[in-house]
Design an enzyme around this catalytic site. Structure first.
Site, PDB file in Angstrom:
ATOM      1  N   HIS A 101       0.834  -1.206   0.000  1.00 26.64           N
ATOM      2  CA  HIS A 101       0.000   0.000   0.000  1.00 26.64           C
ATOM      3  C   HIS A 101       0.866   1.253   0.000  1.00 26.64           C
ATOM      4  O   HIS A 101       2.070   1.203   0.284  1.00 26.64           O
ATOM      5  CB  HIS A 101      -0.921   0.017   1.224  1.00 26.64           C
ATOM      6  CG  HIS A 101      -0.164   0.116   2.525  1.00 26.64           C
ATOM      7  ND1 HIS A 101       0.556  -0.930   3.050  1.00 26.64           N
ATOM      8  CD2 HIS A 101      -0.004   1.148   3.396  1.00 26.64           C
ATOM      9  CE1 HIS A 101       1.129  -0.568   4.176  1.00 26.64           C
ATOM     10  NE2 HIS A 101       0.817   0.698   4.406  1.00 26.64           N
ATOM     11  N   ASP A 103       0.581   4.881   2.045  1.00 23.59           N
ATOM     12  CA  ASP A 103      -0.164   5.275   3.244  1.00 23.59           C
ATOM     13  C   ASP A 103      -1.318   6.220   2.934  1.00 23.59           C
ATOM     14  O   ASP A 103      -1.135   7.261   2.293  1.00 23.59           O
ATOM     15  CB  ASP A 103       0.779   5.937   4.255  1.00 23.59           C
ATOM     16  CG  ASP A 103       1.627   4.899   4.975  1.00 23.59           C
ATOM     17  OD1 ASP A 103       1.196   3.727   5.047  1.00 23.59           O
ATOM     18  OD2 ASP A 103       2.713   5.261   5.464  1.00 23.59           O
ATOM     19  N   HIS A 259       4.683   0.009   0.115  1.00 21.39           N
ATOM     20  CA  HIS A 259       5.452  -0.731   1.105  1.00 21.39           C
ATOM     21  C   HIS A 259       4.609  -1.833   1.739  1.00 21.39           C
ATOM     22  O   HIS A 259       3.386  -1.839   1.628  1.00 21.39           O
ATOM     23  CB  HIS A 259       6.045   0.200   2.169  1.00 21.39           C
ATOM     24  CG  HIS A 259       5.032   0.941   2.977  1.00 21.39           C
ATOM     25  ND1 HIS A 259       4.386   2.060   2.514  1.00 21.39           N
ATOM     26  CD2 HIS A 259       4.545   0.724   4.218  1.00 21.39           C
ATOM     27  CE1 HIS A 259       3.550   2.503   3.432  1.00 21.39           C
ATOM     28  NE2 HIS A 259       3.618   1.701   4.481  1.00 21.39           N
ATOM     29  N   ARG A 274       5.435   5.505  14.673  1.00 16.94           N
ATOM     30  CA  ARG A 274       5.217   6.012  13.311  1.00 16.94           C
ATOM     31  C   ARG A 274       4.674   7.441  13.340  1.00 16.94           C
ATOM     32  O   ARG A 274       3.751   7.748  14.090  1.00 16.94           O
ATOM     33  CB  ARG A 274       4.210   5.105  12.609  1.00 16.94           C
ATOM     34  CG  ARG A 274       4.261   5.181  11.116  1.00 16.94           C
ATOM     35  CD  ARG A 274       3.237   4.240  10.537  1.00 16.94           C
ATOM     36  NE  ARG A 274       2.062   5.018  10.218  1.00 16.94           N
ATOM     37  CZ  ARG A 274       1.386   4.897   9.089  1.00 16.94           C
ATOM     38  NH1 ARG A 274       1.738   4.025   8.191  1.00 16.94           N
ATOM     39  NH2 ARG A 274       0.330   5.655   8.866  1.00 16.94           N
TER      40      ARG A 274
END
Ligand code: SIN
Length: 285
Positions: A101, A103, A259, A274
């Site tokens: 995907h 993000d 990723h 994150r």
């Protein structure tokens, strides 16, 4: 005085390790070089960093305005940080980011950069892969490029919401998905090929998590071509792979990469922090 910053490519398509910089106290001239390296390699890895949450937020701000992402519970004390966590006792369960995907590509303005800082890792496994969507686009035939350039595709947050194929799917409980967000079922049309605002290069911009069908076509009509693109986009020669260690920070550009977190470490705990940087509305050719 110039810093001793060393940049070493990890794979031909994307990824580079940066040596000689302490991101908590970066030398004055280093950000310019890091940003240049980012435009060249799309994802950068910094080893042996010692970052508190506040320092990670400071590093994030060096890349732009912080984006507080929807649908995912944040750290109580730091609402701009998500804990990407799978506990050792969470077996046979999907992990956050476990399918290719980009993000939050369903947002009108998806994030430009994501920063992931490793705190606790399995002794083996839990690597992450990235795939260059510049290379994916460049390696299409001229005819396919002409076909794709004007197309838009519908992207949606179904995977995080209450509707669609993944509704109710069990994801690591530690991620704390906020289900039932009224915006989660919204659909948005994004260009299938996007022009990177910094490099000017064209990158494929579809992914198997959020992209549903081509605008103006049915899902059935769209499926064969989307399936081809999903497979093509993640060919091994477009990828690089990171083996994490505690203290590794990865920074990647969602505008030209997909990723995937590899879910191969049942029985071990994996924890990373994150943060994300706000992006622009994707623009087609
Ligand atoms: C993500 O998709 O942001 C998570 C990647 C990872 O956990 O390796």
């Amino acid at each position: 005085m110039a810093s001793e910053l060393l940049i070493q490519a990890l794979a031909p398509a994307c990824g580079a390790e940066i040596f000689g910089v302490d991101l908590a106290n970066p030398p004055a001239d280093s950000m310019h070089r890091i940003q240049h390296a980012m435009a060249q390699h799309s994802v950068l890895f910094f080893r042996d960093q010692k970052l508190t949450p506040v320092q990670q937020l400071d590093v994030t701000r060096r890349f732009g305005t912080i984006l507080r992402v929807p649908y995912i519970q944040h750290l109580d004390e730091y609402p701009d940080i998500i804990a990407v966590l799978k506990e050792a006792d969470e077996r046979n369960i999907s992990t956050f980011g476990g399918t290719w995907h980009s993000d939050f590509s369903f947002l009108a303005e998806p994030p430009s950069f994501t920063l992931l800082y490793a705190l606790e890792l399995p002794s083996l496994g839990g690597d992450t892969l990235w795939a260059s969507q510049y290379h994916a686009y460049d390696n299409l035939s001229a005819g396919m490029k002409v076909l794709l350039d004007p197309l838009r595709a519908i992207q949606t947050a179904w995977p995080h919401g209450t509707k669609g194929p993944a509704a109710g799917a069990r994801v690591s409980r530690s991620i704390g998905m906020v289900r039932g967000d009224s915006e989660a079922d919204r659909e948005i049309a994004q260009p299938v090929v996007r022009v990177h605002p910094v490099t000017g290069r064209k990158a494929l911009f579809v992914n198997p998590v959020y992209t549903q069908y081509f605008e103006g076509m049915t899902p059935e009509e769209s499926r064969p071509l989307l399936q081809f693109l999903f497979q093509h986009a993640t060919k091994a020669e477009f990828t690089c792979r990171l083996r994490w260690a505690p203290g590794t920070l990865a920074i990647w550009d969602n505008r030209c990469l997909l990723h995937l977190a590899i879910n191969d470490y049942d029985g071990s705990r994996r924890l990373l922090h994150r943060t994300t940087v706000a992006g622009q509305r994707p623009v087609g050719p």
